[in-house]
Design a protein around this motif. Structure first.
Motif, short mmCIF file in Angstrom:
data_model
loop_
_atom_site.label_atom_id
_atom_site.label_comp_id
_atom_site.label_asym_id
_atom_site.label_seq_id
_atom_site.Cartn_x
_atom_site.Cartn_y
_atom_site.Cartn_z
N PRO A 116 -0.76 0.15 2.28
CA PRO A 116 0.62 0.62 2.09
C PRO A 116 0.66 2.10 1.73
O PRO A 116 -0.26 2.62 1.06
CB PRO A 116 1.12 -0.24 0.92
CG PRO A 116 0.25 -1.45 0.93
CD PRO A 116 -1.10 -0.96 1.39
N ALA A 117 1.71 2.77 2.16
CA ALA A 117 1.89 4.19 1.88
C ALA A 117 3.24 4.40 1.20
O ALA A 117 4.25 3.82 1.63
CB ALA A 117 1.81 5.01 3.15
N LEU A 118 3.26 5.23 0.14
CA LEU A 118 4.49 5.53 -0.57
C LEU A 118 4.79 7.01 -0.43
O LEU A 118 3.92 7.85 -0.68
CB LEU A 118 4.36 5.16 -2.06
CG LEU A 118 5.64 5.28 -2.91
CD1 LEU A 118 6.68 4.26 -2.45
CD2 LEU A 118 5.31 5.09 -4.39
N ALA A 119 6.00 7.34 0.00
CA ALA A 119 6.38 8.74 0.21
C ALA A 119 7.84 8.95 -0.13
O ALA A 119 8.64 7.99 -0.15
CB ALA A 119 6.11 9.15 1.66
N ALA A 120 8.21 10.20 -0.40
CA ALA A 120 9.59 10.54 -0.71
C ALA A 120 10.44 10.54 0.55
O ALA A 120 9.96 10.82 1.65
CB ALA A 120 9.65 11.91 -1.37
N GLY A 146 3.19 -2.10 4.59
CA GLY A 146 2.87 -3.27 3.79
C GLY A 146 2.95 -4.54 4.62
O GLY A 146 3.29 -4.52 5.81
N LEU A 147 2.66 -5.67 4.00
CA LEU A 147 2.81 -6.96 4.68
C LEU A 147 4.30 -7.22 4.93
O LEU A 147 5.13 -7.00 4.05
CB LEU A 147 2.23 -8.07 3.81
CG LEU A 147 2.28 -9.49 4.39
CD1 LEU A 147 1.38 -9.60 5.62
CD2 LEU A 147 1.85 -10.50 3.32
N THR A 184 9.81 -6.56 1.49
CA THR A 184 9.60 -5.69 2.64
C THR A 184 10.32 -6.24 3.86
O THR A 184 10.55 -7.44 3.98
CB THR A 184 8.10 -5.55 2.96
OG1 THR A 184 7.57 -6.84 3.25
CG2 THR A 184 7.34 -4.91 1.81
N ASP A 185 10.69 -5.36 4.78
CA ASP A 185 11.37 -5.81 5.99
C ASP A 185 10.36 -6.25 7.04
O ASP A 185 9.15 -6.37 6.76
CB ASP A 185 12.30 -4.71 6.53
CG ASP A 185 11.55 -3.46 6.95
OD1 ASP A 185 10.33 -3.51 7.17
OD2 ASP A 185 12.21 -2.40 7.09
N VAL A 210 2.52 -4.73 -3.08
CA VAL A 210 2.98 -5.74 -2.14
C VAL A 210 2.20 -7.03 -2.39
O VAL A 210 0.96 -7.01 -2.40
CB VAL A 210 2.80 -5.30 -0.68
CG1 VAL A 210 3.30 -6.38 0.27
CG2 VAL A 210 3.53 -3.99 -0.42
N LEU A 211 2.90 -8.14 -2.62
CA LEU A 211 2.24 -9.44 -2.79
C LEU A 211 1.61 -9.85 -1.46
O LEU A 211 2.30 -9.97 -0.45
CB LEU A 211 3.26 -10.49 -3.24
CG LEU A 211 2.69 -11.83 -3.70
CD1 LEU A 211 1.89 -11.66 -4.98
CD2 LEU A 211 3.82 -12.84 -3.92
#
Length: 615
Positions: free
Chosen positions: A503-507, A525-526, A562-563, A591-592
């Motif tokens: 997973p990647a987190l960004a603004a 994510g999943l 998540t979608d 993410v589970l």
């Protein structure tokens, strides 16, 4: 955002810590009134590398981690007392960060000016290859990183100056092609060079580089060897000309290609575009009609495009509009003049353009205000920010020093608030209230500290400046924390889930005060899985099996699902309250995921994300 999450967010904002700016002499490298003249500041890893001079060692390689104790000479490459390994007058030094290695040329006093490398330690600073064996010099320059290689120009007695490539090892360093057979040399054209303002004659492109090659009997120019645009993938077979651009300079990435200036016998020097193919290389117009040149004629028309709002902005001296501000979308039809003060007043002119976030800062000279900063969003005409040095005196020389901070409109630049104060470090956000002096470093007969080479290193800005004669020109630092600069960046590595996806987190957008559309977005994510983004006021690096938790505590959580693409967005509206200015926080996504590496199947983690709310 739900009412509960909104309330938590406002509480989070209200308890944010506040910091103030500070500036100081970092180190008096040449102790006393002498000047070490720190030059060619280059970031690699957690340090800035630069040249500095001392009476004992001459000009040598130094490094700084932003602290006084951490500012030291890396190695005395030329061990002869007082002898220099570098020159800042001729044979322009160049450094390039190549992973954890710094590549450059140096002269150890025995092998001439050759290719060197350093990992920041004395033991790890060594010559890569004596390209021109013995006391002769190969004078390597033009270092350009492309993938896992660095291209450069070097000179040998048998081939002259040609295109070379290295992986940082002796065995991986070799000439790409003897482009101009024999001893003449067919690679590179060295233009006049000023620290931080080098004329780019080579840039990374695809699996290789676009570079300035010499060719014979070039189309539409007099017969003879002249510089032209070429491409190389690092092999002789993969090296060829690109289009009919003669004397290409200042290649600037834009869209799917590059902007640059080029000369032709029919149009003079004008702006061009290339996508790396012959068919995709063409002029953007004949702005100065006939054989006259619209760009690269003097310091005011150096072709240095700035990208804002999907367009490139530059200064040109056109036939109809004089020294004016132009923009382009990379096509001839999409290239046009935007601001031409010389039409209304022949004494007025646009002199330079800089960018910060979604704003352009334009240096404009008028008889009324002298040279001052104007601001535009690229839609409305530029307007005067402030008559900083009142009357017709110079208030802003934008060529001296400039650095945009973060993703917002904030920039540190050298300005002249008054003639008595002189040229000193200032800050601007494009408004009169937000433009002011940061420090008057030269308070005596020197008048101006003339700061230059602003270079970002983490939470600090390092630069060269001269004081009132007590310490000479030395290395200074400014703390970024008190500037209220809008910043958003990623740090650390995530932890994989199903299928090895990390997973990647960004603004989303810039964390500018008043940006109600700001947020953070988790991707990769999943799909359709429970998730959460956690926030805190401090970063960390806490081991969690094979994973790392990048925030100190789970102060606030934004849960969700998540979608279908594995994405999840958290809106964080910056409503414009003064309390949010300077707010700094860190986040990480979870993410589970039964196949995740976190605690053997609990889930996956994203990288960390750092945000500072500002101008």
């Amino acid at each position: 955002m739900s009412p509960l999450r909104t309330s938590l967010w406002l509480l989070f904002v209200a308890t944010a810590p506040v910091s103030l700016p500070a500036q100081s002499l970092l180190k008096d490298v040449w102790a006393g009134g002498g000047s070490s003249n720190p030059t060619y500041l280059t970031v690699m890893g957690g340090a800035v590398y630069f040249l500095a001079e001392t009476p004992a060692a001459g000009i040598e390689l130094w490094r700084s981690d932003g602290t006084t104790a951490g500012t030291t000479m890396v190695a005395d490459i030329n061990p002869t007392p007082g002898a220099s390994a570098f020159s800042i007058v001729s044979n322009q030094p160049e450094f390039v960060a190549f992973g954890t290695t710094l590549l450059f040329w140096a002269n150890d006093g025995t092998n001439g000016r050759e290719l060197w490398r350093s990992d920041g330690t004395a033991a790890g600073t060594q010559m890569v290859l004596d390209i021109n064996p013995g006391a002769g010099s190969s004078d390597p320059w033009g270092f350009t990183v492309s993938g896992n290689r660095v291209f450069f120009f070097a000179t040998t007695p048998s081939a002259g100056q040609e295109l070379w490539v290295t992986d940082g090892t002796a065995v991986g360093t070799h000439m790409v092609i003897d482009w101009w057979p024999g001893t003449n040399g067919g690679g590179g054209y060295a233009y006049s060079f000023t620290p931080g303002q080098g004329r780019l004659t080579m840039v990374a492109f695809g699996n290789g580089v676009l570079w300035n090659a010499w060719v014979n009997a070039f189309p539409v120019v007099p017969a003879g060897w002249v510089p032209a645009l070429a491409f190389s993938d690092g092999t002789a077979a993969g090296t060829s000309l690109v289009g009919s651009a003669y004397d290409p300079r200042d290649l600037t990435p834009f869209g799917n290609g590059f902007l640059f200036s080029s000369y032709s016998a029919t149009t003079g020097t004008e702006p061009w575009f290339t996508d790396g193919t012959v068919a995709g290389t063409f002029p953007l117009g004949d702005l100065a009609t006939g054989t006259a040149a619209s760009v690269d004629t003097n310091s005011l028309t150096l072709f240095r495009p700035k990208i804002v709002a999907g367009r490139a902005w530059f200064v040109a001296n056109s036939t109809a509009d004089g020294y004016s501000l132009w923009s382009t979308d990379g096509t001839p039809a999409g290239t046009s003049v935007f601001f031409a003060p010389q039409v209304a007043d022949p004494s007025s002119q646009v002199r330079n353009v800089r960018a910060a976030g979604d704003r352009l800062y334009v240096e404009v000279y008028t008889p009324t205000y002298g040279s001052e900063m104007y601001v535009t969003d690229g839609i409305n005409p530029p307007t005067l920010v402030v008559d900083l040095n009142p009357g017709a005196a110079i208030g802003w020389n934008s060529f001296v020093g400039y650095l945009a901070i973060g993703q917002g409109r904030l920039a540190v630049t050298t300005m002249r608030p008054t003639d008595s104060i002189g040229d000193e470090p200032c800050i601007t956000d494009g408004t009169a209230a937000g433009t002011h002096l940061l420090a008057n470093l030269a308070t005596s007969s020197f008048n101006s500290s003339s700061p230059r080479e602003y270079t970002r290193l983490g939470g600090k800005i390092l630069f060269s400046a001269q004081d009132n004669g007590v310490t000479g020109r030395e290395l200074y630092s400014l703390d970024v924390a008190g500037f209220d600069a809008a910043e958003a960046d990623a740090y650390g590595l995530g932890c994989a889930g199903t299928g090895g996806a990390v997973p990647a987190l960004a603004a989303v957008g810039a964390p500018v005060l008043g940006n109600t559309a700001f947020g953070v977005r988790l991707t990769n994510g999943l799909a359709s899985a429970p998730t959460a983004v956690f926030f805190d006021f401090a970063p960390a690096a806490i081991p969690a099996g094979p994973c790392t938790v990048w925030i100190q505590a789970l102060t606030i959580a934004a849960p969700g699902v998540t979608d279908a693409t594995g994405a999840f967005q958290v809106p964080l509206p910056l409503v414009g309250a003064a309390a949010t200015l300077g707010l700094e926080f860190w986040g990480q996504g979870f993410v589970l995921d039964a196949n995740g590496l976190l605690f053997g199947g609990l889930g996956s983690l994203s990288n960390g994300a750092h945000v500072r709310v500002g101008h």
